[in-house]
Design a protein around this motif. Structure first.
Motif, PDB file in Angstrom:
ATOM      1  N   GLN A 192      11.550  87.626 -53.276  1.00 23.04           N
ATOM      2  CA  GLN A 192      11.531  86.099 -52.688  1.00 23.04           C
ATOM      3  C   GLN A 192      12.928  85.972 -51.865  1.00 23.04           C
ATOM      4  OE1 GLN A 192      11.182  83.758 -56.173  1.00 23.04           O
ATOM      5  NE2 GLN A 192       8.993  83.955 -56.206  1.00 23.04           N
ATOM      6  N   LEU A 193      12.842  84.710 -51.246  1.00 24.84           N
ATOM      7  CA  LEU A 193      13.986  84.379 -50.508  1.00 24.84           C
ATOM      8  C   LEU A 193      14.169  82.821 -50.840  1.00 24.84           C
ATOM      9  CD1 LEU A 193      11.425  85.403 -48.405  1.00 24.84           C
ATOM     10  CD2 LEU A 193      13.479  85.218 -46.526  1.00 24.84           C
ATOM     11  N   GLU A 194      15.448  82.560 -51.008  1.00 28.08           N
ATOM     12  CA  GLU A 194      15.946  81.254 -51.551  1.00 28.08           C
ATOM     13  C   GLU A 194      16.588  80.620 -50.132  1.00 28.08           C
ATOM     14  OE1 GLU A 194      16.816  83.834 -53.872  1.00 28.08           O
ATOM     15  OE2 GLU A 194      15.316  83.082 -54.977  1.00 28.08           O
ATOM     16  N   SER A 195      16.828  81.467 -48.945  1.00 26.52           N
ATOM     17  CA  SER A 195      17.108  81.090 -47.732  1.00 26.52           C
ATOM     18  C   SER A 195      16.441  81.642 -46.594  1.00 26.52           C
ATOM     19  CB  SER A 195      18.701  80.865 -47.673  1.00 26.52           C
ATOM     20  OG  SER A 195      19.326  82.159 -47.745  1.00 26.52           O
ATOM     21  N   PHE A 196      16.344  81.071 -45.551  1.00 27.73           N
ATOM     22  CA  PHE A 196      15.738  81.865 -44.539  1.00 27.73           C
ATOM     23  C   PHE A 196      16.736  82.912 -43.785  1.00 27.73           C
ATOM     24  CE2 PHE A 196      12.801  78.456 -44.925  1.00 27.73           C
ATOM     25  CZ  PHE A 196      11.715  78.893 -45.319  1.00 27.73           C
TER      26      PHE A 196
ATOM     27  N   SER B 170       7.622  77.267 -47.355  1.00 22.79           N
ATOM     28  CA  SER B 170       8.629  76.511 -47.726  1.00 22.79           C
ATOM     29  C   SER B 170       9.689  77.460 -48.889  1.00 22.79           C
ATOM     30  CB  SER B 170       8.519  75.373 -48.249  1.00 22.79           C
ATOM     31  OG  SER B 170       7.714  75.529 -49.417  1.00 22.79           O
ATOM     32  N   LEU B 171      10.772  77.060 -49.178  1.00 22.85           N
ATOM     33  CA  LEU B 171      11.570  77.630 -49.995  1.00 22.85           C
ATOM     34  C   LEU B 171      11.416  77.437 -51.432  1.00 22.85           C
ATOM     35  CD1 LEU B 171      15.077  77.708 -48.057  1.00 22.85           C
ATOM     36  CD2 LEU B 171      13.177  79.617 -48.466  1.00 22.85           C
ATOM     37  N   PRO B 172      11.415  78.132 -52.533  1.00 25.53           N
ATOM     38  CA  PRO B 172      11.630  79.609 -52.451  1.00 25.53           C
ATOM     39  C   PRO B 172      10.249  80.109 -51.802  1.00 25.53           C
ATOM     40  CG  PRO B 172      11.260  79.179 -54.513  1.00 25.53           C
ATOM     41  CD  PRO B 172      11.318  77.741 -54.063  1.00 25.53           C
ATOM     42  N   SER B 173      10.523  81.332 -51.142  1.00 23.49           N
ATOM     43  CA  SER B 173       9.309  81.851 -50.360  1.00 23.49           C
ATOM     44  C   SER B 173       9.083  83.306 -50.688  1.00 23.49           C
ATOM     45  CB  SER B 173       9.386  81.915 -48.748  1.00 23.49           C
ATOM     46  OG  SER B 173       8.123  82.269 -48.162  1.00 23.49           O
TER      47      SER B 173
ATOM     48  N   THR C 105       9.955  84.238 -41.358  1.00 21.77           N
ATOM     49  CA  THR C 105      10.849  83.636 -42.525  1.00 21.77           C
ATOM     50  C   THR C 105      12.411  83.787 -41.773  1.00 21.77           C
ATOM     51  OG1 THR C 105      11.173  86.285 -43.180  1.00 21.77           O
ATOM     52  CG2 THR C 105       9.603  84.576 -44.430  1.00 21.77           C
TER      53      THR C 105
ATOM     54  N   ALA D 171      14.198  78.012 -40.709  1.00 17.86           N
ATOM     55  CA  ALA D 171      13.417  77.018 -41.281  1.00 17.86           C
ATOM     56  C   ALA D 171      12.226  76.380 -40.349  1.00 17.86           C
ATOM     57  CB  ALA D 171      14.333  75.941 -41.553  1.00 17.86           C
TER      58      ALA D 171
END
Length: 235
Positions: free
Chosen positions: A10-14, A64-67, A52, A55
């Motif tokens: 997962q990503l919490e930021s791009f 959208s986050l989380p992704s 990703t 944004a």
């Protein structure tokens, strides 16, 4: 992993690879019209990094986050929701689930698409899961591009980047249609392209210019006009 917790990237930021994290997440459950796949292999494509990277780009793809991350997957169905008749537990499948594939499990809508709900196809006998996990994005991209021109036995097509992920599918699909294929690529890809039925042309000084076959390389087209040019570079 337990019956209640699984893993997903997962990503919490791009951003780039530095923002990818392995997280523990609840095991997803298949609802009506859905299947759950235990993922055994996932494939990555340039589009996964593009979607990703920031944004604004992510929003264009509905992310959208989380992704999650990754789209191509292959695996084994371990749960089938109500109303599903096309698949059963134990079936080997492959497909695409937009930015959700790099995970222990992925839930897919049987009537969905890659972008909405995901899609699934039976994995042919003789195709291993690692290979199947490379098929969806690259294969669909090549198929869609060639469908536009409807190649036939009397046609010649020039495929740029023929040794890349999309290019190798485009070469094979064009050959199946009976077309003559000229494929540009690096010198190291020439033997592989010949094995697929293409006539390889190595990149030269003119690579990247509007004319993909400058100078003497235009000789490869002497016996007939090129019906279409498909640029698979960077894919």
């Amino acid at each position: 992993m337990s019956n209640f917790v699984s893993r997903a990237v997962q990503l919490e930021s791009f951003g780039g690879p530095e923002v990818l994290n392995i997280r523990e997440v609840p095991v997803p459950q298949a609802g009506s019209g859905q299947i759950r796949v235990r993922v055994t292999a996932a494939g990555l494509n340039p589009m996964d990094w593009l979607m990703t990277s920031d944004a604004a780009t992510a929003a264009r793809f509905g992310l959208s986050l989380p992704s999650g991350f990754g789209t191509d997957y292959a695996g084994i169905i371990d749960q089938v929701g109500d109303g599903v008749t096309e698949f059963t537990v134990g079936d080997r499948v492959f497909g695409g689930a937009l930015s959700r594939a790099v995970a222990d499990y992925v839930v897919v809508d049987v009537a969905g698409t890659i972008a909405v709900g995901g899609d699934a196809h039976h994995t042919p006998d003789g195709v291993d899961d690692r290979t199947a996990a490379t098929l969806t994005i690259a294969g669909c991209t090549a198929s869609a591009a060639l469908a536009v021109v409807n190649l036939g036995p009397d046609d010649t097509v020039l495929i740029g980047g023929a040794g890349g992920g999309v290019g190798v599918f485009a070469v094979q699909l064009a050959r199946l249609a009976g077309a003559r294929v000229i494929g540009t690529g690096s010198a190291s890809s020439a033997d592989a392209l010949r094995a697929l039925g293409a006539e390889p042309v190595t990149y030269g000084d003119g690579y990247g210019r509007p004319d993909p076959l400058p100078g003497s390389r235009r000789r490869h087209c002497r016996d007939g006009p090129i019906r279409d040019r498909h640029d698979a570079g960077g894919t």
